[in-house]
Each structure stands twice: as structure tokens, then as C-alpha cells.
Design a protein around this motif. Structure first.
Motif, PDB file in Angstrom:
ATOM      1  N   SER A  48       7.939  -1.365  -5.010  1.00  0.00           N
ATOM      2  CA  SER A  48       8.112  -0.057  -4.380  1.00  0.00           C
ATOM      3  C   SER A  48       8.470   1.040  -5.380  1.00  0.00           C
ATOM      4  O   SER A  48       8.445   2.226  -5.035  1.00  0.00           O
ATOM      5  CB  SER A  48       9.175  -0.130  -3.287  1.00  0.00           C
ATOM      6  N   ARG A  98       4.610   6.089  -4.271  1.00  0.00           N
ATOM      7  CA  ARG A  98       5.493   4.954  -3.972  1.00  0.00           C
ATOM      8  C   ARG A  98       5.731   4.802  -2.485  1.00  0.00           C
ATOM      9  O   ARG A  98       5.810   3.701  -1.961  1.00  0.00           O
ATOM     10  CB  ARG A  98       6.815   5.161  -4.688  1.00  0.00           C
ATOM     11  N   SER A  99       5.885   5.906  -1.809  1.00  0.00           N
ATOM     12  CA  SER A  99       6.256   5.894  -0.396  1.00  0.00           C
ATOM     13  C   SER A  99       5.071   5.864   0.547  1.00  0.00           C
ATOM     14  O   SER A  99       5.250   5.835   1.762  1.00  0.00           O
ATOM     15  CB  SER A  99       7.059   7.151  -0.087  1.00  0.00           C
ATOM     16  N   SER A 100       3.843   5.873  -0.008  1.00  0.00           N
ATOM     17  CA  SER A 100       2.609   5.964   0.793  1.00  0.00           C
ATOM     18  C   SER A 100       2.412   7.333   1.411  1.00  0.00           C
ATOM     19  O   SER A 100       1.432   7.551   2.104  1.00  0.00           O
ATOM     20  CB  SER A 100       2.557   4.917   1.925  1.00  0.00           C
ATOM     21  N   GLY A 101       3.338   8.244   1.154  1.00  0.00           N
ATOM     22  CA  GLY A 101       3.233   9.544   1.781  1.00  0.00           C
ATOM     23  C   GLY A 101       2.138  10.413   1.230  1.00  0.00           C
ATOM     24  O   GLY A 101       1.637  11.306   1.913  1.00  0.00           O
ATOM     25  N   ASN A 135       4.576  -2.347   0.899  1.00  0.00           N
ATOM     26  CA  ASN A 135       5.614  -2.668  -0.087  1.00  0.00           C
ATOM     27  C   ASN A 135       6.316  -3.990   0.209  1.00  0.00           C
ATOM     28  O   ASN A 135       6.833  -4.642  -0.696  1.00  0.00           O
ATOM     29  CB  ASN A 135       6.626  -1.523  -0.170  1.00  0.00           C
ATOM     30  N   ILE A 186       9.241   9.583  -5.736  1.00  0.00           N
ATOM     31  CA  ILE A 186       8.738   8.816  -4.597  1.00  0.00           C
ATOM     32  C   ILE A 186       7.450   9.377  -4.037  1.00  0.00           C
ATOM     33  O   ILE A 186       6.671   8.647  -3.407  1.00  0.00           O
ATOM     34  CB  ILE A 186       9.826   8.738  -3.505  1.00  0.00           C
ATOM     35  N   SER A 187       7.169  10.632  -4.281  1.00  0.00           N
ATOM     36  CA  SER A 187       5.995  11.265  -3.686  1.00  0.00           C
ATOM     37  C   SER A 187       4.869  11.553  -4.677  1.00  0.00           C
ATOM     38  O   SER A 187       3.860  12.154  -4.305  1.00  0.00           O
ATOM     39  CB  SER A 187       6.403  12.576  -3.011  1.00  0.00           C
TER      40      SER A 187
END
Length: 127
Positions: free
Chosen positions: A30, A53-56, A74, A104-105
Motif C-alpha cells: 500500500s 497508493r489509495s486507488s483514488g 491492497n 497517497i494520491s
């Protein structure tokens, strides 16, 4: 460090679908932004898709938009590339890549931004 193993490639007729998988080792999947690249014979490696990382956040090369979806799980340490309406020009060796990221984005489309690569899986689309 992470090791990546791709699977799911094969021979498919034009208009068909394939789902590529990339399994990552380790317990920190992740923390990695992921990407898919491809290389056709006689051509340079080309960016296909990336996911944060966050799939966003996701990004696609124009030639695959609307036909290809990148996703990740993840919990399973796996990133996927769902490819629909395949064309002969999609024929290539497909590689997944990983880059540890503090953000994360963020996603990355430059191959030089990635630290880890899989061995590749062949996708052949017949006309």
C-alpha cells in the motif's frame, strides 16, 4: 524492496478482453504507487496506466482510454489491468512497475520514476 510477478497475458482476437495481474511480495504494498507499461517489438517502452497508493487517482495513455482500467487490491498485494476491445496494436510485453511514494494520491507516468519492475507478460492480439 518489492518483487513483482505479472500474469494473465496470452493470445486473443481483436475485440477481446484480457485481465493482467501483478502480484507483489512484501507487506508494504500500500505504500507503492503502481504502473503498467508495455513494449512492442522494435519500439521503446510505453506508459499505459498508473494508479496511486489509495486507488483514488488513475492515469491512462490516450490510446487506451475507455478500453483499459487499472485497479488495485491492497489486501491482496495485487494490481490489475483490465483490457477490453483489444486491438492488434495493443500487442506487446506488458510490465508492471512499483515506486514507493510518500504521497497517497500521486501517480507516475515516467518509467524512470519507478524502482521495481516485473518480468513482463506477453499480450498478442490477432486481427
Amino acid at each position: 524492496q518489492v518483487q513483482l510477478v505479472e500474469s494473465g497475458g496470452g493470445l486473443v482476437q481483436a475485440g477481446g478482453s484480457l485481465r493482467l495481474s501483478c502480484a507483489a511480495s512484501g507487506r508494504t504494498f500500500s505504500s507503492y504507487a503502481m504502473g503498467w507499461f508495455r513494449q512492442a517489438p522494435g519500439k521503446e517502452r510505453e506508459f499505459v496506466a498508473a494508479i496511486s497508493r489509495s486507488s483514488g487517482n488513475t492515469l491512462y495513455v490516450d490510446s487506451v482510454k475507455g478500453r483499459v482500467t487499472i485497479s488495485r487490491d491492497n489486501a491482496k498485494n495485487t494490481v490489475y489491468l483490465q483490457m477490453n476491445s483489444l486491438k492488434p496494436e495493443d500487442t506487446a510485453v506488458y510490465y508492471c512497475a512499483a515506486r514507493q511514494s510518500d504521497y497517497i494520491s500521486s501517480y507516475y507516468y515516467n518509467a524512470n520514476d519507478y524502482n521495481y519492475w516485473g518480468q513482463g507478460t506477453q499480450v498478442t492480439v490477432s486481427s
